[in-house]
Write a protein that holds these residues in place. Structure first.
Motif, PDB file in Angstrom:
ATOM      1  N   ALA A  45       0.839  -1.206   0.000  1.00  0.00           N
ATOM      2  CA  ALA A  45       0.000   0.000   0.000  1.00  0.00           C
ATOM      3  C   ALA A  45       0.867   1.246   0.000  1.00  0.00           C
ATOM      4  O   ALA A  45       0.580   2.216  -0.719  1.00  0.00           O
ATOM      5  CB  ALA A  45      -0.928   0.000   1.211  1.00  0.00           C
ATOM      6  N   GLU A  46       1.921   1.238   0.779  1.00  0.00           N
ATOM      7  CA  GLU A  46       2.826   2.397   0.825  1.00  0.00           C
ATOM      8  C   GLU A  46       3.489   2.628  -0.531  1.00  0.00           C
ATOM      9  O   GLU A  46       3.584   3.768  -0.992  1.00  0.00           O
ATOM     10  CB  GLU A  46       3.872   2.197   1.927  1.00  0.00           C
ATOM     11  CG  GLU A  46       3.258   2.254   3.311  1.00  0.00           C
ATOM     12  CD  GLU A  46       4.168   1.762   4.423  1.00  0.00           C
ATOM     13  OE1 GLU A  46       3.855   2.026   5.588  1.00  0.00           O
ATOM     14  OE2 GLU A  46       5.196   1.093   4.122  1.00  0.00           O
ATOM     15  N   ALA A  49       0.934   4.019  -2.975  1.00  0.00           N
ATOM     16  CA  ALA A  49       0.625   5.431  -2.720  1.00  0.00           C
ATOM     17  C   ALA A  49       1.613   6.346  -3.428  1.00  0.00           C
ATOM     18  O   ALA A  49       1.263   7.462  -3.803  1.00  0.00           O
ATOM     19  CB  ALA A  49       0.628   5.709  -1.222  1.00  0.00           C
ATOM     20  N   ARG A  56      -7.427   5.469  -9.356  1.00  0.00           N
ATOM     21  CA  ARG A  56      -7.596   5.653  -7.911  1.00  0.00           C
ATOM     22  C   ARG A  56      -7.774   7.135  -7.575  1.00  0.00           C
ATOM     23  O   ARG A  56      -8.669   7.510  -6.830  1.00  0.00           O
ATOM     24  CB  ARG A  56      -6.383   5.095  -7.166  1.00  0.00           C
ATOM     25  CG  ARG A  56      -6.451   5.324  -5.656  1.00  0.00           C
ATOM     26  CD  ARG A  56      -5.105   5.178  -4.962  1.00  0.00           C
ATOM     27  NE  ARG A  56      -4.143   6.095  -5.523  1.00  0.00           N
ATOM     28  CZ  ARG A  56      -2.843   5.834  -5.655  1.00  0.00           C
ATOM     29  NH1 ARG A  56      -2.344   4.692  -5.256  1.00  0.00           N
ATOM     30  NH2 ARG A  56      -2.022   6.726  -6.190  1.00  0.00           N
ATOM     31  N   ASP A  57      -6.917   7.976  -8.157  1.00  0.00           N
ATOM     32  CA  ASP A  57      -6.980   9.398  -7.848  1.00  0.00           C
ATOM     33  C   ASP A  57      -8.289  10.030  -8.326  1.00  0.00           C
ATOM     34  O   ASP A  57      -8.858  10.878  -7.644  1.00  0.00           O
ATOM     35  CB  ASP A  57      -5.771  10.122  -8.431  1.00  0.00           C
ATOM     36  CG  ASP A  57      -4.463   9.692  -7.751  1.00  0.00           C
ATOM     37  OD1 ASP A  57      -4.530   9.052  -6.676  1.00  0.00           O
ATOM     38  OD2 ASP A  57      -3.390   9.981  -8.297  1.00  0.00           O
ATOM     39  N   LEU A  83      -3.708   8.711   1.808  1.00  0.00           N
ATOM     40  CA  LEU A  83      -2.819   8.763   0.648  1.00  0.00           C
ATOM     41  C   LEU A  83      -1.873   9.951   0.764  1.00  0.00           C
ATOM     42  O   LEU A  83      -0.659   9.819   0.564  1.00  0.00           O
ATOM     43  CB  LEU A  83      -3.655   8.847  -0.625  1.00  0.00           C
ATOM     44  CG  LEU A  83      -2.923   8.744  -1.948  1.00  0.00           C
ATOM     45  CD1 LEU A  83      -2.234   7.406  -2.081  1.00  0.00           C
ATOM     46  CD2 LEU A  83      -3.901   8.946  -3.094  1.00  0.00           C
ATOM     47  N   LYS A  84      -2.410  11.095   1.119  1.00  0.00           N
ATOM     48  CA  LYS A  84      -1.590  12.299   1.281  1.00  0.00           C
ATOM     49  C   LYS A  84      -0.549  12.105   2.390  1.00  0.00           C
ATOM     50  O   LYS A  84       0.615  12.492   2.245  1.00  0.00           O
ATOM     51  CB  LYS A  84      -2.492  13.490   1.601  1.00  0.00           C
ATOM     52  CG  LYS A  84      -1.753  14.801   1.746  1.00  0.00           C
ATOM     53  CD  LYS A  84      -2.724  15.938   2.016  1.00  0.00           C
ATOM     54  CE  LYS A  84      -1.986  17.256   2.193  1.00  0.00           C
ATOM     55  NZ  LYS A  84      -2.926  18.354   2.460  1.00  0.00           N
ATOM     56  N   VAL A  86       0.767   9.261   3.465  1.00  0.00           N
ATOM     57  CA  VAL A  86       1.815   8.331   3.034  1.00  0.00           C
ATOM     58  C   VAL A  86       2.783   9.042   2.099  1.00  0.00           C
ATOM     59  O   VAL A  86       4.001   8.853   2.190  1.00  0.00           O
ATOM     60  CB  VAL A  86       1.219   7.080   2.357  1.00  0.00           C
ATOM     61  CG1 VAL A  86       2.316   6.204   1.762  1.00  0.00           C
ATOM     62  CG2 VAL A  86       0.390   6.279   3.352  1.00  0.00           C
ATOM     63  N   ARG A  87       2.257   9.862   1.200  1.00  0.00           N
ATOM     64  CA  ARG A  87       3.133  10.588   0.278  1.00  0.00           C
ATOM     65  C   ARG A  87       4.036  11.569   1.023  1.00  0.00           C
ATOM     66  O   ARG A  87       5.154  11.812   0.615  1.00  0.00           O
ATOM     67  CB  ARG A  87       2.301  11.303  -0.777  1.00  0.00           C
ATOM     68  CG  ARG A  87       1.711  10.330  -1.773  1.00  0.00           C
ATOM     69  CD  ARG A  87       0.828  11.013  -2.777  1.00  0.00           C
ATOM     70  NE  ARG A  87       0.408  10.070  -3.805  1.00  0.00           N
ATOM     71  CZ  ARG A  87      -0.598  10.265  -4.617  1.00  0.00           C
ATOM     72  NH1 ARG A  87      -1.303  11.388  -4.535  1.00  0.00           N
ATOM     73  NH2 ARG A  87      -0.920   9.354  -5.516  1.00  0.00           N
ATOM     74  N   LEU A  92       2.397   4.413   6.206  1.00  0.00           N
ATOM     75  CA  LEU A  92       1.083   4.467   6.845  1.00  0.00           C
ATOM     76  C   LEU A  92       1.271   4.518   8.357  1.00  0.00           C
ATOM     77  O   LEU A  92       2.198   3.903   8.890  1.00  0.00           O
ATOM     78  CB  LEU A  92       0.273   3.214   6.501  1.00  0.00           C
ATOM     79  CG  LEU A  92      -0.427   3.198   5.153  1.00  0.00           C
ATOM     80  CD1 LEU A  92      -0.881   1.788   4.809  1.00  0.00           C
ATOM     81  CD2 LEU A  92      -1.611   4.135   5.159  1.00  0.00           C
ATOM     82  N   VAL A 107      -5.846   2.574   1.018  1.00  0.00           N
ATOM     83  CA  VAL A 107      -4.848   3.240   0.175  1.00  0.00           C
ATOM     84  C   VAL A 107      -4.629   2.468  -1.126  1.00  0.00           C
ATOM     85  O   VAL A 107      -4.520   3.063  -2.201  1.00  0.00           O
ATOM     86  CB  VAL A 107      -3.518   3.422   0.939  1.00  0.00           C
ATOM     87  CG1 VAL A 107      -2.394   3.834   0.021  1.00  0.00           C
ATOM     88  CG2 VAL A 107      -3.700   4.460   2.041  1.00  0.00           C
ATOM     89  N   GLY A 110      -8.113   2.971  -3.057  1.00  0.00           N
ATOM     90  CA  GLY A 110      -8.702   4.305  -3.117  1.00  0.00           C
ATOM     91  C   GLY A 110     -10.155   4.337  -2.698  1.00  0.00           C
ATOM     92  O   GLY A 110     -10.972   5.010  -3.318  1.00  0.00           O
TER      93      GLY A 110
END
Length: 127
Positions: A45-46, A49, A56-57, A83-84, A86-87, A92, A107, A110
């Protein structure tokens, strides 16, 4: 016993494709029989992301709460907020195995996923 959340009729009328799935888990322990599988899912998931995923977005953008009277950048859906994060942080947040698992799925795909402690839940309930 069952738990049936109620969806406001106005939401149903406005968003005909809206779907809600509820799963009740009782006595969810924190013992993880396969911790490596959970860690692998979280790592996937990480990594997901950090990759661009237009589908997804776009799905997350469609979940903006502006139709509900709030601003998407101030009140993003849970999946967009994760998501934000992780970025920004590169990982996570780790809370508990159950929450970590559904955050990873959120994540990866989405979709907003959340949980409630039914013992603390207030409001209409039939379970």
């Amino acid at each position: 016993m069952s738990f049936t959340p109620l969806i406001d009729p106005e939401i149903k009328a406005r968003y005909r494709d809206f779907h809600l799935i509820s799963i009740v888990v009782r006595n969810a322990g924190i013992d993880v029989p396969d911790a490596q599988a959970l860690n692998d899912t979280i790592a996937a998931a990480e990594q997901a992301a950090l990759r661009d995923d237009a589908q997804r977005d776009a799905r997350l953008a469609a979940l903006a709460y502006e139709a509900f009277g709030t601003k998407a950048n101030r009140t993003p859906c849970s999946a967009a907020a994760l998501l934000k994060r992780v970025r920004k942080d590169g990982s996570l947040p780790r809370i508990s195995p159950l929450i970590d698992a559904y955050n990873a799925v959120s994540v990866l795909y989405g979709v907003p996923i959340g949980g409630e402690d039914l013992d603390l839940y207030q409001g209409s309930r039939d379970f």
